[in-house]
Motif scaffolding. Structure first.
Motif, PDB file in Angstrom:
ATOM      1  N   SER A 170      -6.896  14.434   2.482  1.00 34.68           N
ATOM      2  CA  SER A 170      -8.112  14.469   1.670  1.00 34.68           C
ATOM      3  C   SER A 170      -8.306  13.175   0.874  1.00 34.68           C
ATOM      4  CB  SER A 170      -8.076  15.677   0.735  1.00 34.68           C
ATOM      5  OG  SER A 170      -9.237  15.741  -0.028  1.00 34.68           O
ATOM      6  N   ALA A 171      -7.245  12.672   0.260  1.00 30.28           N
ATOM      7  CA  ALA A 171      -7.356  11.425  -0.505  1.00 30.28           C
ATOM      8  C   ALA A 171      -7.608  10.241   0.436  1.00 30.28           C
ATOM      9  CB  ALA A 171      -6.101  11.188  -1.335  1.00 30.28           C
ATOM     10  N   TYR A 172      -6.956  10.238   1.585  1.00 30.66           N
ATOM     11  CA  TYR A 172      -7.196   9.184   2.581  1.00 30.66           C
ATOM     12  C   TYR A 172      -8.671   9.127   2.953  1.00 30.66           C
ATOM     13  CZ  TYR A 172      -7.473   7.032   7.181  1.00 30.66           C
ATOM     14  OH  TYR A 172      -7.855   6.251   8.251  1.00 30.66           O
TER      15      TYR A 172
ATOM     16  N   MET B  41       0.850  -1.179   0.000  1.00 27.59           N
ATOM     17  CA  MET B  41       0.000   0.000   0.000  1.00 27.59           C
ATOM     18  C   MET B  41       0.887   1.232   0.000  1.00 27.59           C
ATOM     19  SD  MET B  41      -3.088  -1.198   0.043  1.00 27.59           S
ATOM     20  CE  MET B  41      -4.117   0.178   0.467  1.00 27.59           C
ATOM     21  N   LYS B  42       0.408   2.231  -0.723  1.00 22.40           N
ATOM     22  CA  LYS B  42       1.174   3.472  -0.791  1.00 22.40           C
ATOM     23  C   LYS B  42       0.282   4.608  -1.242  1.00 22.40           C
ATOM     24  CE  LYS B  42       4.194   4.221  -4.668  1.00 22.40           C
ATOM     25  NZ  LYS B  42       5.504   4.034  -5.266  1.00 22.40           N
ATOM     26  N   GLN B  43       0.770   5.801  -0.991  1.00 20.87           N
ATOM     27  CA  GLN B  43       0.138   7.013  -1.476  1.00 20.87           C
ATOM     28  C   GLN B  43       1.235   7.859  -2.118  1.00 20.87           C
ATOM     29  OE1 GLN B  43      -1.061  10.264   1.301  1.00 20.87           O
ATOM     30  NE2 GLN B  43      -3.126   9.851   0.514  1.00 20.87           N
ATOM     31  N   ALA B  44       0.916   8.461  -3.266  1.00 24.60           N
ATOM     32  CA  ALA B  44       1.847   9.367  -3.925  1.00 24.60           C
ATOM     33  C   ALA B  44       1.221  10.757  -3.948  1.00 24.60           C
ATOM     34  CB  ALA B  44       2.144   8.900  -5.340  1.00 24.60           C
ATOM     35  N   ILE B  45       1.987  11.737  -3.548  1.00 26.02           N
ATOM     36  CA  ILE B  45       1.521  13.118  -3.594  1.00 26.02           C
ATOM     37  C   ILE B  45       2.376  13.843  -4.627  1.00 26.02           C
ATOM     38  CG2 ILE B  45       1.085  15.248  -2.338  1.00 26.02           C
ATOM     39  CD1 ILE B  45       1.571  12.187  -0.294  1.00 26.02           C
TER      40      ILE B  45
ATOM     41  N   ARG C 103     -11.777  -0.249   4.254  1.00 27.05           N
ATOM     42  CA  ARG C 103     -10.818  -1.353   4.181  1.00 27.05           C
ATOM     43  C   ARG C 103      -9.452  -0.838   3.722  1.00 27.05           C
ATOM     44  NH1 ARG C 103      -8.791  -4.315   0.248  1.00 27.05           N
ATOM     45  NH2 ARG C 103      -8.060  -6.404   0.685  1.00 27.05           N
ATOM     46  N   THR C 104      -9.444   0.007   2.700  1.00 32.97           N
ATOM     47  CA  THR C 104      -8.189   0.567   2.186  1.00 32.97           C
ATOM     48  C   THR C 104      -7.540   1.459   3.232  1.00 32.97           C
ATOM     49  OG1 THR C 104      -8.989   0.465  -0.092  1.00 32.97           O
ATOM     50  CG2 THR C 104      -7.194   2.002   0.355  1.00 32.97           C
ATOM     51  N   GLN C 105      -8.331   2.279   3.905  1.00 31.61           N
ATOM     52  CA  GLN C 105      -7.790   3.132   4.970  1.00 31.61           C
ATOM     53  C   GLN C 105      -7.102   2.287   6.035  1.00 31.61           C
ATOM     54  OE1 GLN C 105     -11.160   5.308   6.463  1.00 31.61           O
ATOM     55  NE2 GLN C 105     -10.997   6.918   4.908  1.00 31.61           N
ATOM     56  N   ARG C 106      -7.775   1.259   6.485  1.00 32.82           N
ATOM     57  CA  ARG C 106      -7.238   0.398   7.548  1.00 32.82           C
ATOM     58  C   ARG C 106      -5.952  -0.292   7.092  1.00 32.82           C
ATOM     59  NH1 ARG C 106     -11.746  -1.394   8.711  1.00 32.82           N
ATOM     60  NH2 ARG C 106     -11.815  -3.153   7.292  1.00 32.82           N
TER      61      ARG C 106
ATOM     62  N   GLY D 199      -4.071   7.681  -4.107  1.00 33.82           N
ATOM     63  CA  GLY D 199      -4.044   6.634  -3.098  1.00 33.82           C
ATOM     64  C   GLY D 199      -4.378   7.221  -1.738  1.00 33.82           C
ATOM     65  N   PRO D 200      -4.457   6.364  -0.762  1.00 35.78           N
ATOM     66  CA  PRO D 200      -3.797   5.073  -0.683  1.00 35.78           C
ATOM     67  C   PRO D 200      -4.459   4.010  -1.557  1.00 35.78           C
ATOM     68  CG  PRO D 200      -5.113   5.445   1.290  1.00 35.78           C
ATOM     69  CD  PRO D 200      -5.171   6.702   0.472  1.00 35.78           C
TER      70      PRO D 200
END
Length: 112
Positions: free
Chosen positions: A28-30, A1-5, A36-39, A95-96
């Motif tokens: 905001s994206a979170y 899992m990852k988030q790109a800013i 489920r994705t947040q967790r 993402g995430p």
């Protein structure tokens, strides 16, 4: 899992402004991701990277790609209280989501 800013490099944001816009985009994206994705992302260490975006157009294009792929995303517009004109697009969080999905959208961009 990852988030790109993805933060714009063409508008001359100071370091503090840049940090604030990246934080706005991330949160905001979170909040747009499903529970489920947040967790899963939170439990996995909240991996994130910050990338360079060259223009407003590029951020809009990436936002549309993420949307089309069903990835939570958030395009941030500045309120205009300090350095920028109101409504200036400053950052995009993708993402995430699963790392490979995020990389399909932002994988060609350079690290900030």
């Amino acid at each position: 899992m990852k988030q790109a800013i993805v933060a714009r490099t063409d508008i001359g944001m100071g370091q503090g402004k840049l940090a604030a816009q990246v934080a706005h985009a991330s949160l905001s994206a979170y909040e747009k991701a499903d529970k489920r994705t947040q967790r899963k992302w939170k439990n996995g260490g909240q991996k994130k990277i910050v990338l360079k975006g060259s223009s407003e157009r590029e951020l809009h294009e990436l936002s549309e790609i993420a949307d089309h792929k069903g990835i939570a995303q958030s395009l941030i517009r500045d309120a205009g209280h300090t350095q920028l004109e109101p409504g200036t697009v400053t950052a995009l969080a993708v993402g995430p989501a699963e790392e490979d999905l995020v990389d399909r959208v932002t994988g060609e961009l350079p690290l900030f």
